[in-house]
Design an enzyme around this catalytic site. Structure first.
Site, mmCIF file in Angstrom:
data_model
loop_
_atom_site.group_PDB
_atom_site.id
_atom_site.type_symbol
_atom_site.label_atom_id
_atom_site.label_comp_id
_atom_site.label_asym_id
_atom_site.label_seq_id
_atom_site.Cartn_x
_atom_site.Cartn_y
_atom_site.Cartn_z
ATOM 1 N N ASP A 262 0.695 -1.150 0.163
ATOM 2 C CA ASP A 262 -0.100 0.166 0.237
ATOM 3 C C ASP A 262 1.054 1.386 0.169
ATOM 4 O OD1 ASP A 262 -2.235 1.672 0.560
ATOM 5 O OD2 ASP A 262 -1.666 2.085 2.545
ATOM 6 N N ASP B 178 -0.814 5.642 0.990
ATOM 7 C CA ASP B 178 -0.725 5.978 1.857
ATOM 8 C C ASP B 178 -0.864 5.412 3.391
ATOM 9 O OD1 ASP B 178 -1.651 8.726 0.385
ATOM 10 O OD2 ASP B 178 -2.057 6.548 -1.042
#
Length: 255
Positions: free
Chosen positions: A13, A15
């Protein structure tokens, strides 16, 4: 800790995991809420973070309505976007992110980013030199919300499955197909290791039958430690610096 199959592919991922954007989101939200006597606590934040882009307005409506703010949702979004855009050029990385990605790249481990952000949003964040340096290590192996079908964002597994396919993993994914992946394709998914910080992303990795390392903030773990949908998490750590890669058949970072 040991794992049955050595890891061949690493999916990240973005953020809040590799880049410190969650701090920006929190700071900006608190700036907006302060004049109205509110603070962005972890209960509010956990109900908003990691949502697919299609749910962004829904998340903002939730905040405005939950706190009974005297501004419209559109006004909130315009103000938030303005403040975020001003903050992106100073965006930094999460501890250990650059070291881990650089290490995996140096050892020719296939790596990809799988983010729910749109490409335009990612480009804004890459105005920060640290983020630009990090993302250059992934090359074209970056999957955004623009690369998957509408409504297929996290916690659905599509973002991670598309990223795995981009690395050459045969995970049996076809958004238009109804057939189930073969046993071999399911085994291949188990050689994909997902790093996530947000609950919907963890659920997406698990829904894709992949191994998941959860890297939550302690406050988020306190809220979700007994959540049944997260029981399949392979390992939980509080920092990318706290990893023993040899547990996954990968070379450790030299001290």
């Amino acid at each position: 800790m040991t794992t049955a199959a050595a890891i061949k592919y690493i999916l990240f991922d973005l953020d809040g995991l590799l880049i410190d954007s969650e701090r920006v989101y929190t700071d900006v939200t608190n700036e907006i809420l302060a004049p109205y006597g509110h603070k962005f606590n972890w209960t509010l934040k956990s109900n908003m973070m990691g949502k697919p882009l299609s749910d962004e307005r829904v998340a903002c409506e939730y905040l405005v309505n939950e706190l009974n703010l005297p501004i419209s949702v559109d006004e909130y979004i315009l103000l938030r976007n303005k403040k975020q855009n001003e903050a992106w050029p100073k965006l930094g990385l999460r501890p250990g992110a650059l070291e881990l990605v650089t290490h995996l790249k140096a050892h020719n481990i296939p790596i990809a980013v799988a983010t729910g952000s749109r490409k335009a949003s990612l480009e804004q964040k890459c105005n920060a030199p640290a983020v630009s340096q990090l993302m250059s290590l992934f090359g074209d192996n970056v999957v955004t919300a623009d690369d998957i079908g509408p409504g297929n964002g996290k916690p659905k597994p599509d973002t991670f499955l598309v990223a795995a396919q981009r690395l050459g993993a045969d995970v049996g994914y076809d958004v238009s197909a109804t057939n189930q992946p073969s046993q071999q394709q399911l085994l291949t998914r188990q050689t994909c290791l997902v790093f996530e910080d947000a609950v919907p992303g963890v659920q997406a990795g698990l829904n894709g039958d992949m191994k998941v390392i959860w890297v939550p903030e302690p406050e988020l773990l306190d809220l979700y430690k007994d959540d049944a949908s997260l029981k399949g998490v392979h390992q939980t750590v509080f920092s990318l610096q706290h990893l023993n890669l040899s547990d996954y058949g990968l070379p450790n970072i030299a001290n």
